[in-house]
Design an enzyme around this catalytic site. Structure first.
Site, PDB file in Angstrom:
ATOM      1  N   HIS A 113      -2.962 -13.836  -0.849  1.00  0.00           N
ATOM      2  CA  HIS A 113      -1.614 -13.565  -0.316  1.00  0.00           C
ATOM      3  C   HIS A 113      -1.224 -14.695   0.629  1.00  0.00           C
ATOM      4  CE1 HIS A 113      -1.524  -9.454  -1.792  1.00  0.00           C
ATOM      5  NE2 HIS A 113      -2.673  -9.202  -1.199  1.00  0.00           N
ATOM      6  N   GLU A 169      -7.782  -4.199  -6.718  1.00  0.00           N
ATOM      7  CA  GLU A 169      -6.578  -3.519  -6.235  1.00  0.00           C
ATOM      8  C   GLU A 169      -5.368  -4.013  -7.041  1.00  0.00           C
ATOM      9  OE1 GLU A 169      -6.186  -3.561  -1.945  1.00  0.00           O
ATOM     10  OE2 GLU A 169      -4.864  -1.818  -2.004  1.00  0.00           O
ATOM     11  N   ASP A 224      -8.320 -11.366  -0.609  1.00  0.00           N
ATOM     12  CA  ASP A 224      -7.534 -10.851   0.524  1.00  0.00           C
ATOM     13  C   ASP A 224      -7.937 -11.475   1.870  1.00  0.00           C
ATOM     14  OD1 ASP A 224      -5.773  -9.100  -0.768  1.00  0.00           O
ATOM     15  OD2 ASP A 224      -7.262  -7.509  -0.835  1.00  0.00           O
ATOM     16  N   ASP A 261      -2.423  -5.021  -6.671  1.00  0.00           N
ATOM     17  CA  ASP A 261      -1.590  -6.191  -6.369  1.00  0.00           C
ATOM     18  C   ASP A 261      -2.179  -7.461  -6.974  1.00  0.00           C
ATOM     19  OD1 ASP A 261      -3.560  -5.558  -4.415  1.00  0.00           O
ATOM     20  OD2 ASP A 261      -2.717  -7.020  -3.025  1.00  0.00           O
ATOM     21  N   HIS A 264       0.860  -1.194   0.000  1.00  0.00           N
ATOM     22  CA  HIS A 264       0.000   0.000   0.000  1.00  0.00           C
ATOM     23  C   HIS A 264       0.892   1.238   0.000  1.00  0.00           C
ATOM     24  CE1 HIS A 264      -3.716  -2.228   1.874  1.00  0.00           C
ATOM     25  NE2 HIS A 264      -3.688  -2.316   0.564  1.00  0.00           N
ATOM     26  N   HIS A 309     -10.939  -8.943  -7.178  1.00  0.00           N
ATOM     27  CA  HIS A 309     -10.642  -7.673  -6.494  1.00  0.00           C
ATOM     28  C   HIS A 309      -9.760  -6.841  -7.429  1.00  0.00           C
ATOM     29  CE1 HIS A 309      -9.514  -4.845  -3.475  1.00  0.00           C
ATOM     30  NE2 HIS A 309      -8.471  -5.478  -2.975  1.00  0.00           N
ATOM     31  N   TYR A 333      -2.027  -8.613   9.674  1.00  0.00           N
ATOM     32  CA  TYR A 333      -2.840  -8.344   8.483  1.00  0.00           C
ATOM     33  C   TYR A 333      -4.260  -7.959   8.907  1.00  0.00           C
ATOM     34  CZ  TYR A 333      -4.519  -9.522   3.698  1.00  0.00           C
ATOM     35  OH  TYR A 333      -5.056  -9.509   2.439  1.00  0.00           O
ATOM     36  N   HIS A 393     -11.780  -6.408   1.533  1.00  0.00           N
ATOM     37  CA  HIS A 393     -11.718  -5.196   2.299  1.00  0.00           C
ATOM     38  C   HIS A 393     -11.987  -3.945   1.476  1.00  0.00           C
ATOM     39  CE1 HIS A 393      -7.563  -3.750   1.016  1.00  0.00           C
ATOM     40  NE2 HIS A 393      -7.788  -4.847   0.326  1.00  0.00           N
TER      41      HIS A 393
HETATM   42 FE1  FEO Z   1      -6.756  -5.452  -1.435  1.00  0.00          FE
HETATM   43 FE2  FEO Z   1      -4.297  -7.754  -1.803  1.00  0.00          FE
HETATM   44  O1  FEO Z   1      -5.316  -6.240  -2.255  1.00  0.00           O
END
Ligand code: FEO
Length: 396
Positions: A225, A81, A164, A83, A23, A79, A192, A145
């Site tokens: 992850h 985002e 996530d 990553d 982030h 998702h 996390y 999230h």
């Molecule tokens: Fe919310 Fe692993 O990105």
């Protein structure tokens, strides 16, 4: 690197051994991370998520060794985002017409980030996608999230691709939670949750209960992850329910910054006073400038009370304290007690600033702040110890 998970399901992601910050610079990763992408080769072939942009070429090259890219029938984007979607533009260069399945909010996010008119297909909770003998079932996970998040479940193999949720920033070639050091795994999972999921705890509880009510058989949880949960995967679900329920340990955390060691002495004296009152409570002290802020947040998450100190400077507080107070505000901790302390020479605003901030963040504050003029002398040290002692007694 790729490996088979079960039957026709393969991991095709990227382990990021070098990652230190996530982030942007907001989240520290002491043990790297991984971006997990999954390839399902049934009658139809589906790819679930991609990897972070810097690894896009490596990802697509590896993927092409696993399957003819043209044979990918569906891309599932749980998702948006970066990553998980960062390699999407590179992948879609090769397969521009392949349908992408995402939520309504996912569509907004993908368009906003990549400005491409790919073949998007919006799904909602309960929608299914047939891969032949098995289906993918979609469940929207708003605010777990991000507003666009979703998970999907593969029938037949009973695999939950949770994105996530249930993840952790932890690089290991072992790739299964039962194979890695359990203390390290726990540390990364709680960090996390504390740093990313805390503000969404009510939604965590609600969504988990909703998914459990479906009574789906569960063989593994495959997050986006870290490691795959294959040994009693329900263990992390149970842990999330505990963490989401205003989790607390018997711990008081004192965090502070100091200019000429006066506020440090106050912090240490408060700790001594707490210890006098309570021999069992864990008391932890962190000098904010010297400690990792995300590790400190994890300790705050575990605490029943947090005592925050800063000297007064320029009628304000030190910047490391201001930063952690901003993080605390965003994370919306609940049912925690708080107190404020600090040394001052002239005007002495710091304790009110801290106290007001913690109160606005939902902390139940001690009746009085602890202000010490100049460097604490023996009399002040006694007062600080008494303050700590009374604070701990009032917690009991
Ligand atoms: Fe919310 Fe692993 O990105």
């Amino acid at each position: 690197m790729s490996f088979n998970i079960k039957n026709n399901v393969h991991w095709v992601g990227k382990i990021d051994w070098e990652l230190e910050r996530f982030h942007g610079y907001e989240y520290s990763t002491h043990r790297g991370s991984s971006y997990n992408s999954y390839l399902i080769k049934e009658d139809k072939t589906a790819l679930i998520d991609t990897v972070w942009g810097p690894y896009k070429k490596e990802f697509v090259e590896n993927l092409a060794k696993e399957t003819d890219l043209g044979k990918i029938d569906y891309v599932i984007a749980n998702h948006a985002e970066p990553d998980h979607s960062g390699a999407l533009p590179e992948l879609m260069r090769h397969i521009p017409d392949t349908p992408i399945y995402c939520t309504k909010n996912g569509l907004k996010s993908f368009k906003g980030q990549y400005h491409q008119d790919w073949n998007f297909n919006v799904v909602k909770t309960g929608d299914t996608l047939s891969l032949g003998n098995k289906d993918l079932v979609f469940v929207e996970m708003p605010m777990l999230h991000w507003p666009d998040s979703m998970l999907c479940y593969l029938t037949g193999d009973s695999l939950l691709f949770s994105n996530d949720a249930f993840g952790h920033h932890f690089a290991s070639e072992l790739m299964y939670t039962d194979l890695v050091d359990q203390a390290e795994l726990y540390a990364e999972c709680i960090k996390y949750y504390a740093n990313i999921l805390t503000p969404f705890s009510p939604m965590v509880t609600k969504k988990i209960k909703e998914v459990l009510s479906l009574n789906l058989p569960l063989d593994m949880i495959c997050p986006s992850h870290g490691m795959i949960w294959r040994d009693h995967p329900e263990q992390i679900i149970e842990q999330y329910l505990k963490w989401a329920d205003n989790y607390q340990e018997n711990q008081i955390t004192i965090i502070y910054d100091t200019m000429w060691n006066g506020t440090r002495k106050v912090a240490e004296s408060i700790a001594k006073g707490i210890r006098e009152a309570d021999k069992e409570v864990a008391v932890k002290l962190y000098h904010l400038e010297k400690r990792d802020k995300n590790d400190v947040i994890t300790e705050i998450f575990k605490s029943k009370a947090v005592i925050v100190g800063s000297p007064t400077v320029n009628r304000g507080i030190l910047t490391s304290v201001a930063a952690i107070l901003e993080m605390i505000k965003g994370l919306k901790f609940k049912k925690k007690k708080g107190a404020a302390f600090g040394c001052y020479g002239w005007s002495g605003e710091s304790t009110k600033i801290i106290s007001d901030s913690l109160e606005a963040s939902g902390f139940e504050m001690a009746d009085d702040v602890l202000k010490v003029n100049w460097n604490p002398d023996d009399g002040s040290i006694e007062k600080c110890m008494a303050y700590g002692k009374e604070f701990a007694e009032n917690l009991a």
